[in-house]
Design an enzyme around this catalytic site. Sequence first.
Site, PDB file in Angstrom:
ATOM      1  N   LYS A  33       0.849  -1.205   0.000  1.00 37.25           N
ATOM      2  CA  LYS A  33       0.000   0.000   0.000  1.00 37.25           C
ATOM      3  C   LYS A  33       0.880   1.249   0.000  1.00 37.25           C
ATOM      4  CE  LYS A  33      -0.395  -0.204   5.052  1.00 37.25           C
ATOM      5  NZ  LYS A  33      -1.278  -0.618   6.174  1.00 37.25           N
ATOM      6  N   ARG A 130     -10.021   0.728  16.159  1.00 38.54           N
ATOM      7  CA  ARG A 130     -10.044   1.611  14.988  1.00 38.54           C
ATOM      8  C   ARG A 130     -11.137   1.079  14.070  1.00 38.54           C
ATOM      9  NH1 ARG A 130      -4.538   2.001  11.594  1.00 38.54           N
ATOM     10  NH2 ARG A 130      -5.192  -0.137  11.211  1.00 38.54           N
ATOM     11  N   TYR A 254      18.064  29.285   6.729  1.00 37.55           N
ATOM     12  CA  TYR A 254      16.856  30.042   7.095  1.00 37.55           C
ATOM     13  C   TYR A 254      16.720  30.152   8.605  1.00 37.55           C
ATOM     14  CZ  TYR A 254      15.048  29.672   2.328  1.00 37.55           C
ATOM     15  OH  TYR A 254      14.856  29.768   0.981  1.00 37.55           O
ATOM     16  N   MET A 302      13.991  23.570   1.174  1.00 34.79           N
ATOM     17  CA  MET A 302      13.193  22.808   0.211  1.00 34.79           C
ATOM     18  C   MET A 302      14.075  21.927  -0.692  1.00 34.79           C
ATOM     19  SD  MET A 302      10.457  24.205  -2.613  1.00 34.79           S
ATOM     20  CE  MET A 302       9.397  25.004  -1.449  1.00 34.79           C
TER      21      MET A 302
HETATM   22  C1  PLP Z   1      -0.481  -1.665   6.817  1.00 30.76           C
HETATM   23  C2  PLP Z   1      -1.012  -2.925   7.388  1.00 30.76           C
HETATM   24  C3  PLP Z   1      -0.144  -4.004   7.642  1.00 30.76           C
HETATM   25  C4  PLP Z   1       1.356  -3.918   7.480  1.00 30.76           C
HETATM   26  O1  PLP Z   1       1.895  -3.403   8.676  1.00 30.76           O
HETATM   27  P1  PLP Z   1       3.482  -3.316   8.878  1.00 30.76           P
HETATM   28  O2  PLP Z   1       3.628  -2.906  10.300  1.00 30.76           O
HETATM   29  O3  PLP Z   1       3.981  -2.296   7.922  1.00 30.76           O
HETATM   30  O4  PLP Z   1       4.017  -4.658   8.598  1.00 30.76           O
HETATM   31  C5  PLP Z   1      -0.699  -5.188   8.083  1.00 30.76           C
HETATM   32  N1  PLP Z   1      -2.028  -5.296   8.295  1.00 30.76           N
HETATM   33  C6  PLP Z   1      -2.888  -4.277   8.088  1.00 30.76           C
HETATM   34  C7  PLP Z   1      -4.328  -4.456   8.359  1.00 30.76           C
HETATM   35  C8  PLP Z   1      -2.398  -3.050   7.647  1.00 30.76           C
HETATM   36  O5  PLP Z   1      -3.246  -2.031   7.468  1.00 30.76           O
END
Ligand code: PLP
Length: 357
Positions: A33, A130, A254, A302
């Site tokens: 992702k 969550r 800066y 930047m």
């Molecule tokens: C992003 C995610 C993972 C991966 O987590 P990592 O800590 O990066 O290995 C696994 N399960 C779910 C549900 C996630 O959203």
Amino acid sequence: MRPARALIDLPALRHNYRLARQLAGGRALAVVKADAYGHGAVRCAQALGADAADGFAVACLEEALALRDGGIRAPILLLEGFFEAAELPLIAQHNLWCVVHSHWQIDALERTPLPRPLRVWLKLDSGMHRVGLSPADYRAGWERLVALPQVDSLVAMTHFARADELDSARTDEQAQAFIATVAGLPGEHSVSNSPGLLGWPTLRNDWGRAGLMLYGATPFNTVQAQASQLQPVMTLESKIISVRELAAGEPIGYGGSFVTDRPTRVGVVALGYADGYPQFAPTGTPVSIDGQASRLIGRVSMDMLTVDLTDLPAAGLGSQVELWGRQVPVTEVARHLNGSAYSLLCGLKRAPRVYVE
Ligand SMILES: *Cc1c(COP(=O)(O)O)cnc(C)c1O
């Protein structure tokens, strides 16, 4: 050509994936992702083998379709499932696996006929609070899904909130809640993210979900045996394009927030926050210059940042600077910021990625 770039070490990625699969004891989804945490999802998925990886996981349909367009035929799990029922026919058509984490998603599935049934991963909220069905609601949700012609099979899953804290009791509590809730339900189980796979060997089950560890960064704040086997995949680097000799008492950059406290040789590096290096990295954040340890000084701009060359007389114009990678672990940079390796890697911008076989 501007020398700022992110080298992506594909053999290291494959090494880390093999470790994840070995630790999973079964199969491991490669979590790609957020454009593979900044590493480029399509290239990384291709490097892991269009068919060799057990499967991939992404956040949403858009990310999954990009992988399918890139020729990835392996299973792909949508970690947030769908956001509206209109996505369901596409999810079925592209043969994607789908997390269901809320009652409204079960309602939507019930109302939506599909051309072929889906493999659903039903998420339990075992304590992260969550998303996911609560333990009290979980089995009823399962029964509703099992009864649907739209559902082909179910995987039980949950997600850990604090598996990166190796001395916290919370992970075992979450695991116990999961085991108690899914007891007796048929089908496969999936609980472990990277810190779970690396640090909690007794909790592994059918499917690991490896994100951060694929990219070779440790999720832990302390040295950990399994995490020590990871190989960093991204090296963020650039070169020194200007050198200044300053007396003590001179401000740099800066705001003049950093003032030299000794005669200082300053190197200006062609890389800044527009490349994804954190703007608020403080003076003292580690960098490596021609393989030698040094530090950031002054405020990050930047397009440029400044480093201390005072104790590195051999370094100068054209010297190679690593901001994170094999010599400067990204987790170490994150520690200086009170940030996380996750957000640093995902934040890569502008600096082009260069893939190394
Ligand atoms: C992003 C995610 C993972 C991966 O987590 P990592 O800590 O990066 O290995 C696994 N399960 C779910 C549900 C996630 O959203």
